[in-house]
Write a protein that holds these residues in place. Structure first.
Motif, PDB file in Angstrom:
ATOM      1  N   SER A  54       0.950  -1.215  -0.023  1.00 26.03           N
ATOM      2  CA  SER A  54      -0.020   0.054   0.006  1.00 26.03           C
ATOM      3  C   SER A  54       0.959   1.015   0.090  1.00 26.03           C
ATOM      4  N   GLN A  55       0.406   2.359  -0.523  1.00 26.80           N
ATOM      5  CA  GLN A  55       1.133   3.534  -0.649  1.00 26.80           C
ATOM      6  C   GLN A  55       1.082   4.304   0.572  1.00 26.80           C
ATOM      7  N   PHE A  56       2.454   5.007   0.972  1.00 30.58           N
ATOM      8  CA  PHE A  56       2.527   5.512   2.129  1.00 30.58           C
ATOM      9  C   PHE A  56       1.894   6.996   2.432  1.00 30.58           C
ATOM     10  N   THR A  57       1.930   7.618   1.422  1.00 26.91           N
ATOM     11  CA  THR A  57       1.443   9.113   1.507  1.00 26.91           C
ATOM     12  C   THR A  57       0.113   9.404   1.054  1.00 26.91           C
ATOM     13  N   ASN A  61      -2.473  14.167   5.091  1.00 25.50           N
ATOM     14  CA  ASN A  61      -3.098  15.677   4.924  1.00 25.50           C
ATOM     15  C   ASN A  61      -3.980  15.927   3.566  1.00 25.50           C
ATOM     16  N   GLY A  62      -4.559  14.915   3.211  1.00 25.70           N
ATOM     17  CA  GLY A  62      -5.358  15.138   1.848  1.00 25.70           C
ATOM     18  C   GLY A  62      -4.610  14.783   0.535  1.00 25.70           C
ATOM     19  N   TYR A  63      -3.517  14.194   0.713  1.00 22.91           N
ATOM     20  CA  TYR A  63      -2.778  13.930  -0.562  1.00 22.91           C
ATOM     21  C   TYR A  63      -3.443  12.868  -1.198  1.00 22.91           C
ATOM     22  N   GLU A  64      -3.962  13.072  -2.290  1.00 24.65           N
ATOM     23  CA  GLU A  64      -4.645  12.198  -3.356  1.00 24.65           C
ATOM     24  C   GLU A  64      -3.924  11.063  -3.999  1.00 24.65           C
ATOM     25  N   TYR A  65      -2.737  11.031  -4.145  1.00 26.78           N
ATOM     26  CA  TYR A  65      -1.890  10.195  -5.218  1.00 26.78           C
ATOM     27  C   TYR A  65      -0.836   9.272  -4.508  1.00 26.78           C
ATOM     28  N   ALA A  66      -0.560   8.279  -5.410  1.00 29.33           N
ATOM     29  CA  ALA A  66       0.135   7.294  -4.948  1.00 29.33           C
ATOM     30  C   ALA A  66       1.672   7.687  -5.051  1.00 29.33           C
ATOM     31  N   ILE A  75      10.748  20.997  -9.395  1.00 24.20           N
ATOM     32  CA  ILE A  75      11.820  20.263  -8.693  1.00 24.20           C
ATOM     33  C   ILE A  75      11.717  18.997  -8.112  1.00 24.20           C
ATOM     34  N   ALA A  76      10.714  18.933  -7.186  1.00 28.30           N
ATOM     35  CA  ALA A  76      10.302  17.639  -6.770  1.00 28.30           C
ATOM     36  C   ALA A  76       9.083  17.751  -6.035  1.00 28.30           C
ATOM     37  N   HIS A  77       8.317  16.649  -5.755  1.00 27.88           N
ATOM     38  CA  HIS A  77       7.090  16.265  -5.091  1.00 27.88           C
ATOM     39  C   HIS A  77       5.886  17.263  -5.982  1.00 27.88           C
ATOM     40  N   GLY A  78       5.882  16.853  -7.381  1.00 32.23           N
ATOM     41  CA  GLY A  78       4.884  17.376  -8.015  1.00 32.23           C
ATOM     42  C   GLY A  78       3.717  16.519  -7.872  1.00 32.23           C
ATOM     43  N   PHE A  79       2.544  17.228  -8.334  1.00 31.54           N
ATOM     44  CA  PHE A  79       1.309  16.236  -8.163  1.00 31.54           C
ATOM     45  C   PHE A  79       1.056  15.679  -9.656  1.00 31.54           C
ATOM     46  N   PRO A  80       0.670  14.391  -9.690  1.00 28.70           N
ATOM     47  CA  PRO A  80       0.517  13.886 -11.064  1.00 28.70           C
ATOM     48  C   PRO A  80      -0.870  14.363 -11.641  1.00 28.70           C
ATOM     49  N   ASP A  81      -0.917  14.558 -12.752  1.00 30.21           N
ATOM     50  CA  ASP A  81      -2.264  15.102 -13.455  1.00 30.21           C
ATOM     51  C   ASP A  81      -2.211  14.618 -14.959  1.00 30.21           C
ATOM     52  N   LYS A  82      -3.418  14.947 -15.388  1.00 28.88           N
ATOM     53  CA  LYS A  82      -3.572  14.707 -16.928  1.00 28.88           C
ATOM     54  C   LYS A  82      -2.668  15.683 -17.927  1.00 28.88           C
ATOM     55  N   LEU A  91      11.664  13.415 -16.143  1.00 25.97           N
ATOM     56  CA  LEU A  91      10.722  13.068 -14.859  1.00 25.97           C
ATOM     57  C   LEU A  91      11.318  12.561 -13.768  1.00 25.97           C
ATOM     58  N   SER A  92      11.041  12.868 -12.626  1.00 27.29           N
ATOM     59  CA  SER A  92      11.560  12.157 -11.406  1.00 27.29           C
ATOM     60  C   SER A  92      10.282  11.742 -10.830  1.00 27.29           C
ATOM     61  N   LYS A  93      10.226  10.595 -10.222  1.00 25.04           N
ATOM     62  CA  LYS A  93       9.125   9.895  -9.452  1.00 25.04           C
ATOM     63  C   LYS A  93       9.448   9.442  -8.342  1.00 25.04           C
ATOM     64  N   LEU A  94       8.647   9.436  -7.324  1.00 26.14           N
ATOM     65  CA  LEU A  94       8.787   9.125  -6.059  1.00 26.14           C
ATOM     66  C   LEU A  94       7.696   7.876  -5.504  1.00 26.14           C
ATOM     67  N   ILE A  95       7.867   6.863  -4.982  1.00 29.19           N
ATOM     68  CA  ILE A  95       7.206   5.880  -4.467  1.00 29.19           C
ATOM     69  C   ILE A  95       7.419   5.647  -2.967  1.00 29.19           C
ATOM     70  N   LEU A  96       6.439   5.599  -2.044  1.00 30.60           N
ATOM     71  CA  LEU A  96       6.957   5.498  -0.896  1.00 30.60           C
ATOM     72  C   LEU A  96       5.877   4.239  -0.431  1.00 30.60           C
ATOM     73  N   LEU A  97       6.612   3.250   0.216  1.00 26.44           N
ATOM     74  CA  LEU A  97       5.867   2.006   0.495  1.00 26.44           C
ATOM     75  C   LEU A  97       6.088   1.917   1.955  1.00 26.44           C
ATOM     76  N   PRO A  98       4.793   1.725   2.692  1.00 27.41           N
ATOM     77  CA  PRO A  98       5.099   1.431   4.177  1.00 27.41           C
ATOM     78  C   PRO A  98       5.409   0.027   4.560  1.00 27.41           C
ATOM     79  N   LEU A  99       6.031  -0.119   5.655  1.00 25.47           N
ATOM     80  CA  LEU A  99       6.187  -1.353   6.205  1.00 25.47           C
ATOM     81  C   LEU A  99       5.426  -1.303   7.457  1.00 25.47           C
ATOM     82  N   LEU A 100       4.215  -1.708   7.675  1.00 27.29           N
ATOM     83  CA  LEU A 100       3.561  -1.371   8.751  1.00 27.29           C
ATOM     84  C   LEU A 100       4.130  -2.142  10.073  1.00 27.29           C
ATOM     85  N   THR A 101       4.356  -3.485   9.854  1.00 27.77           N
ATOM     86  CA  THR A 101       4.866  -4.135  11.077  1.00 27.77           C
ATOM     87  C   THR A 101       6.449  -3.868  11.359  1.00 27.77           C
TER      88      THR A 101
END
Length: 112
Positions: A54-57, A61-66, A75-82, A91-101
């Motif tokens: 599952s995606q971390f962010t 705080n209302g962030y809608e994207y994976a 520069i960084a942390h742009g919002f995906p859109d059409k 293109l720079s991309k960032l994926i955050l994946l949680p380790l819940l346990t």
């Protein structure tokens, strides 16, 4: 203070890291002229769910994207859109994946 991880936590970290690395490889193969950052976001969200992650962010705080996806002069942390189209663009991309346990997150950003 340094907290030592248990063998189980270390294995969870390895698994999450593999999932993130696999997503980055798949995204790199998707990037072509005309694809939008929102299409990449939707793919990542589906793919992580298929892998059991599952995606971390998303929802924080209302962030809608994976992902965060920045094209050209963002520069960084742009919002995906059409509107943000990839391909020849940077293109720079960032994926955050949680380790819940383990109580950890695996952040990984890439600029192809």
């Amino acid at each position: 203070m340094i907290t030592l991880k248990s063998p189980r936590q270390i294995e969870e970290m390895k698994q999450a890291g593999r999932m993130v690395a696999d997503c980055h490889k798949e995204i790199a193969a998707m990037i072509r002229p005309g694809i939008t950052t929102l299409e990449i976001n939707d793919y990542v969200e589906r793919r992580l769910a298929e892998m059991g992650g599952s995606q971390f962010t998303k929802g924080y705080n209302g962030y809608e994207y994976a992902i965060c996806a920045s094209v050209n002069d963002v520069i960084a942390h742009g919002f995906p859109d059409k509107k943000n189209r990839c391909g020849a663009a940077i293109l720079s991309k960032l994926i955050l994946l949680p380790l819940l346990t383990a109580g950890l997150a695996i952040p990984a950003g890439v600029t192809p």
